[in-house]
Design an enzyme around this catalytic site. Sequence first.
Site, PDB file in Angstrom:
ATOM      1  N   ASP A 266     -29.896  31.257 -50.223  1.00  0.00           N
ATOM      2  CA  ASP A 266     -29.366  31.952 -51.402  1.00  0.00           C
ATOM      3  C   ASP A 266     -27.876  32.266 -51.308  1.00  0.00           C
ATOM      4  O   ASP A 266     -27.391  33.254 -51.860  1.00  0.00           O
ATOM      5  CB  ASP A 266     -30.156  33.253 -51.671  1.00  0.00           C
ATOM      6  CG  ASP A 266     -31.632  32.981 -51.822  1.00  0.00           C
ATOM      7  OD1 ASP A 266     -31.983  31.900 -52.329  1.00  0.00           O
ATOM      8  OD2 ASP A 266     -32.438  33.850 -51.430  1.00  0.00           O
TER       9      ASP A 266
ATOM     10  N   LYS B 180     -25.552  27.871 -53.073  1.00  0.00           N
ATOM     11  CA  LYS B 180     -25.430  26.410 -52.937  1.00  0.00           C
ATOM     12  C   LYS B 180     -25.465  25.698 -54.288  1.00  0.00           C
ATOM     13  O   LYS B 180     -24.662  24.804 -54.568  1.00  0.00           O
ATOM     14  CB  LYS B 180     -26.575  25.866 -52.052  1.00  0.00           C
ATOM     15  CG  LYS B 180     -26.568  26.415 -50.647  1.00  0.00           C
ATOM     16  CD  LYS B 180     -27.792  25.978 -49.859  1.00  0.00           C
ATOM     17  CE  LYS B 180     -29.097  26.582 -50.332  1.00  0.00           C
ATOM     18  NZ  LYS B 180     -29.248  28.031 -50.120  1.00  0.00           N
TER      19      LYS B 180
ATOM     20  N   GLY C 157     -34.557  28.013 -54.735  1.00  0.00           N
ATOM     21  CA  GLY C 157     -34.239  28.433 -56.102  1.00  0.00           C
ATOM     22  C   GLY C 157     -32.725  28.431 -56.219  1.00  0.00           C
ATOM     23  O   GLY C 157     -32.055  29.245 -55.591  1.00  0.00           O
ATOM     24  N   HIS C 158     -32.190  27.470 -56.934  1.00  0.00           N
ATOM     25  CA  HIS C 158     -30.734  27.301 -57.028  1.00  0.00           C
ATOM     26  C   HIS C 158     -30.274  27.636 -58.442  1.00  0.00           C
ATOM     27  O   HIS C 158     -30.679  26.987 -59.405  1.00  0.00           O
ATOM     28  CB  HIS C 158     -30.345  25.872 -56.635  1.00  0.00           C
ATOM     29  CG  HIS C 158     -30.657  25.557 -55.197  1.00  0.00           C
ATOM     30  ND1 HIS C 158     -30.450  24.326 -54.634  1.00  0.00           N
ATOM     31  CD2 HIS C 158     -31.160  26.337 -54.203  1.00  0.00           C
ATOM     32  CE1 HIS C 158     -30.817  24.369 -53.357  1.00  0.00           C
ATOM     33  NE2 HIS C 158     -31.253  25.567 -53.078  1.00  0.00           N
TER      34      HIS C 158
ATOM     35  N   ARG D 100     -48.964  12.795 -39.198  1.00  0.00           N
ATOM     36  CA  ARG D 100     -49.181  11.421 -39.681  1.00  0.00           C
ATOM     37  C   ARG D 100     -50.458  11.279 -40.509  1.00  0.00           C
ATOM     38  O   ARG D 100     -51.075  10.219 -40.516  1.00  0.00           O
ATOM     39  CB  ARG D 100     -49.161  10.426 -38.495  1.00  0.00           C
ATOM     40  CG  ARG D 100     -47.830  10.412 -37.810  1.00  0.00           C
ATOM     41  CD  ARG D 100     -47.851   9.641 -36.541  1.00  0.00           C
ATOM     42  NE  ARG D 100     -48.597  10.328 -35.507  1.00  0.00           N
ATOM     43  CZ  ARG D 100     -48.561   9.997 -34.221  1.00  0.00           C
ATOM     44  NH1 ARG D 100     -47.839   8.990 -33.820  1.00  0.00           N
ATOM     45  NH2 ARG D 100     -49.273  10.666 -33.353  1.00  0.00           N
TER      46      ARG D 100
ATOM     47  N   GLN E  15     -32.377  26.224 -48.500  1.00  0.00           N
ATOM     48  CA  GLN E  15     -32.496  27.264 -47.476  1.00  0.00           C
ATOM     49  C   GLN E  15     -31.146  27.445 -46.747  1.00  0.00           C
ATOM     50  O   GLN E  15     -30.116  27.168 -47.327  1.00  0.00           O
ATOM     51  CB  GLN E  15     -33.629  26.951 -46.484  1.00  0.00           C
ATOM     52  CG  GLN E  15     -35.024  27.076 -47.102  1.00  0.00           C
ATOM     53  CD  GLN E  15     -35.456  25.862 -47.910  1.00  0.00           C
ATOM     54  OE1 GLN E  15     -35.413  24.734 -47.431  1.00  0.00           O
ATOM     55  NE2 GLN E  15     -35.878  26.058 -49.137  1.00  0.00           N
TER      56      GLN E  15
ATOM     57  N   GLY F   2     -17.490  34.731 -58.849  1.00  0.00           N
ATOM     58  CA  GLY F   2     -18.415  35.093 -59.919  1.00  0.00           C
ATOM     59  C   GLY F   2     -19.473  34.014 -60.030  1.00  0.00           C
ATOM     60  O   GLY F   2     -19.320  32.928 -59.466  1.00  0.00           O
TER      61      GLY F   2
HETATM   62  P1  GDP Z   1     -28.796  29.177 -53.689  1.00  0.00           P
HETATM   63  O1  GDP Z   1     -30.252  29.207 -53.394  1.00  0.00           O
HETATM   64  O2  GDP Z   1     -27.956  29.051 -52.457  1.00  0.00           O
HETATM   65  O3  GDP Z   1     -28.421  28.141 -54.716  1.00  0.00           O
HETATM   66  O4  GDP Z   1     -28.425  30.606 -54.311  1.00  0.00           O
HETATM   67  P2  GDP Z   1     -29.295  31.411 -55.411  1.00  0.00           P
HETATM   68  O5  GDP Z   1     -29.074  30.806 -56.737  1.00  0.00           O
HETATM   69  O6  GDP Z   1     -30.690  31.596 -54.951  1.00  0.00           O
HETATM   70  O7  GDP Z   1     -28.626  32.837 -55.301  1.00  0.00           O
HETATM   71  C1  GDP Z   1     -27.253  33.040 -55.518  1.00  0.00           C
HETATM   72  C2  GDP Z   1     -27.095  34.095 -56.621  1.00  0.00           C
HETATM   73  O8  GDP Z   1     -25.761  34.571 -56.654  1.00  0.00           O
HETATM   74  C3  GDP Z   1     -27.351  33.525 -58.015  1.00  0.00           C
HETATM   75  O9  GDP Z   1     -27.873  34.541 -58.826  1.00  0.00           O
HETATM   76  C4  GDP Z   1     -25.948  33.132 -58.490  1.00  0.00           C
HETATM   77  O10 GDP Z   1     -25.834  33.145 -59.910  1.00  0.00           O
HETATM   78  C5  GDP Z   1     -25.129  34.227 -57.882  1.00  0.00           C
HETATM   79  N1  GDP Z   1     -23.747  33.861 -57.507  1.00  0.00           N
HETATM   80  C6  GDP Z   1     -23.301  32.714 -56.946  1.00  0.00           C
HETATM   81  N2  GDP Z   1     -21.983  32.804 -56.649  1.00  0.00           N
HETATM   82  C7  GDP Z   1     -21.603  34.040 -57.028  1.00  0.00           C
HETATM   83  C8  GDP Z   1     -20.363  34.754 -56.949  1.00  0.00           C
HETATM   84  O11 GDP Z   1     -19.350  34.271 -56.449  1.00  0.00           O
HETATM   85  N3  GDP Z   1     -20.351  36.034 -57.433  1.00  0.00           N
HETATM   86  C9  GDP Z   1     -21.455  36.625 -57.967  1.00  0.00           C
HETATM   87  N4  GDP Z   1     -21.332  37.880 -58.404  1.00  0.00           N
HETATM   88  N5  GDP Z   1     -22.628  35.988 -58.055  1.00  0.00           N
HETATM   89  C10 GDP Z   1     -22.714  34.704 -57.569  1.00  0.00           C
HETATM   90  P1  IMO Z   2     -32.773  28.504 -51.235  1.00  0.00           P
HETATM   91  O1  IMO Z   2     -32.644  27.010 -51.220  1.00  0.00           O
HETATM   92  C1  IMO Z   2     -34.119  32.135 -49.229  1.00  0.00           C
HETATM   93  C2  IMO Z   2     -37.699  31.796 -46.733  1.00  0.00           C
HETATM   94  C3  IMO Z   2     -38.933  32.546 -47.191  1.00  0.00           C
HETATM   95  C4  IMO Z   2     -39.562  32.881 -45.856  1.00  0.00           C
HETATM   96  C5  IMO Z   2     -39.253  31.632 -45.016  1.00  0.00           C
HETATM   97  C6  IMO Z   2     -40.400  30.622 -44.955  1.00  0.00           C
HETATM   98  O2  IMO Z   2     -32.912  29.085 -52.579  1.00  0.00           O
HETATM   99  O3  IMO Z   2     -31.681  29.127 -50.420  1.00  0.00           O
HETATM  100  P2  IMO Z   2     -41.378  28.866 -46.703  1.00  0.00           P
HETATM  101  O4  IMO Z   2     -41.988  29.080 -48.057  1.00  0.00           O
HETATM  102  O5  IMO Z   2     -40.169  27.992 -46.713  1.00  0.00           O
HETATM  103  O6  IMO Z   2     -42.370  28.458 -45.671  1.00  0.00           O
HETATM  104  O7  IMO Z   2     -40.893  30.352 -46.261  1.00  0.00           O
HETATM  105  O8  IMO Z   2     -38.126  31.021 -45.634  1.00  0.00           O
HETATM  106  N1  IMO Z   2     -37.118  30.877 -47.736  1.00  0.00           N
HETATM  107  C7  IMO Z   2     -35.990  31.119 -48.410  1.00  0.00           C
HETATM  108  N2  IMO Z   2     -35.203  32.222 -48.436  1.00  0.00           N
HETATM  109  N3  IMO Z   2     -33.783  31.040 -49.945  1.00  0.00           N
HETATM  110  C8  IMO Z   2     -34.553  29.935 -49.918  1.00  0.00           C
HETATM  111  O9  IMO Z   2     -34.191  28.777 -50.510  1.00  0.00           O
HETATM  112  C9  IMO Z   2     -35.736  29.957 -49.159  1.00  0.00           C
HETATM  113  N4  IMO Z   2     -36.727  29.058 -48.930  1.00  0.00           N
HETATM  114  C10 IMO Z   2     -37.555  29.632 -48.050  1.00  0.00           C
HETATM  115  O10 IMO Z   2     -38.598  33.701 -47.924  1.00  0.00           O
HETATM  116  O11 IMO Z   2     -38.878  33.947 -45.268  1.00  0.00           O
HETATM  117 MG    MG Z   3     -31.910  30.438 -53.732  1.00  0.00          MG
END
Ligand code: GDP
Ligand code: IMO
Ligand code: MG
Length: 425
Positions: free
Chosen positions: A14, A17, A41-42, A144, A225, A411
């Site tokens: 999170d 990315k 979740g991106h 496998r 991740q 942002g």
């Molecule tokens: P990912 O899994 O690495 O793609 O990240 P997520 O989308 O799960 O979580 C990142 C969160 O931070 C999302 O809600 C984005 O909209 C938000 N976000 C990303 N970059 C920024 C930033 O520079 N500032 C703020 N305030 N929010 C951001």
């Molecule tokens: P993105 O791509 C944050 C965490 C889960 C748990 C551990 C194992 O959005 O950054 P799993 O279901 O993969 O076996 O869970 O990994 N986890 C993440 N935490 N961002 C993610 O993906 C994650 N994908 C898995 O919360 O701790």
């Molecule tokens: Mg995420």
Amino acid sequence: MKKSVVVLGTQWGDEGKGKIVDLLTEGADAVVRYQGGHNAGHTLIINEQKTVLHLIPSGILRDGVKCYIGNGVVIEPEALIKEITNLEASGVDVQSRLYISKSAPVIMPYHIKLDQLREQKKGKEAIGTTGRGIGPAYEDKVARRGIRIGDLLDADLLKNKLEKVLEYHNFVIANYHQSEPLDFEEVYAKALQQADFIKGMCVDVTGALHQHLEDDEKLLMEGAQGSLLDIDHGTYPFVTSSNTTAGSAATGSGLGATHIDYVLGITKAYTTRVGSGPFPTELFDEDGAELAKRGVEFGATTGRPRRCGWLDLVALKRAVQVNGVTGLCVTKLDVLDTFATIKACTSYGDDAFPGSAHEWAQVKPEYQSFEGWQSSTRGLTDLNELPPQAKAFVDFIEAFTGAPVHIISTGPDRCENILIEDPMG
Ligand code: GDP
Ligand code: IMO
Ligand code: MG
């Protein structure tokens, strides 16, 4: 010129990315996901419109960019179909631009069931998985006995493989977990239906990616991740079941290690973690609550609140090393705008990096304090406009980790970035 750029998380996921991959697609011809599954979740925000992607690469909102799901990704067909259908309902053309590897393992209903049953059985010691069947699907791949996307396309082959693997898992479901076994006919019929939907998108992804390189086109490789969730290098056993570090970009797509020209490591300006496990810099005070509130820290996949803490430079330095990071991107700097004092962990109180659960539990973080800037950096696009205190914080990250900061995200919107050096060249 950089031809293939890997974008990956350096923390526990999170880091932002998706936002950064989407930004960089302006200069890319194709994006490939190479590990993980719909546990990811991106989030992409474009002109205030929010899209959360789970399996589909973050290039799908940029017209003309081809999107690939590589062999290293575990694919749950129902989740994939739902994601495609939702995007298409909002007017995004997906099926003509999405390509799925026939070698990718399939997440089957028994994987999801096993993931959830195991977590229940662990009780207080649960990993806090996303419950999406990720671990059991990767286990079947390594054992496998897994069903691959290509197997779905051959009804007889699928029947044969499914009969055997379901017998095996049903034994565990019924006898070890004392739960209801799954019905073969139901699972088989559903899989055939799903295969019908996705068959037109199934290709030799590795071959297609090499064709892009031969045509002198640019590739983005999108990690899921983060490095501390890596099955080898993370906080085992509180990790995911794939290698989330840079080597996976090659093995999970079929490119060679020498085809990777640049690795962009994404880090938040602080730290978050969803699920259980070690988190040395976690805060339980007002500062932690402020980070959670200002950063809107809720999981994009499960909606769970994210644990929050200060930036962990010891872990970040290790992530820079294991990924061979070329440049860093610091996201969510704007979340720190209100703090009078900002901290970053610069030592674990021991020279050796933790290599076991026991060692992670012993970590005693030591901090360096920084003067806060207490003014808005939200939406800044010019490095010269950054308050000197914020610049000093970023400079310290560079000096400590040895990696240059090439992007600062200010942002959530696609346009809120300070681009110091474009990784795409
Ligand atoms: P990912 O899994 O690495 O793609 O990240 P997520 O989308 O799960 O979580 C990142 C969160 O931070 C999302 O809600 C984005 O909209 C938000 N976000 C990303 N970059 C920024 C930033 O520079 N500032 C703020 N305030 N929010 C951001
Ligand atoms: P993105 O791509 C944050 C965490 C889960 C748990 C551990 C194992 O959005 O950054 P799993 O279901 O993969 O076996 O869970 O990994 N986890 C993440 N935490 N961002 C993610 O993906 C994650 N994908 C898995 O919360 O701790
Ligand atoms: Mg995420």
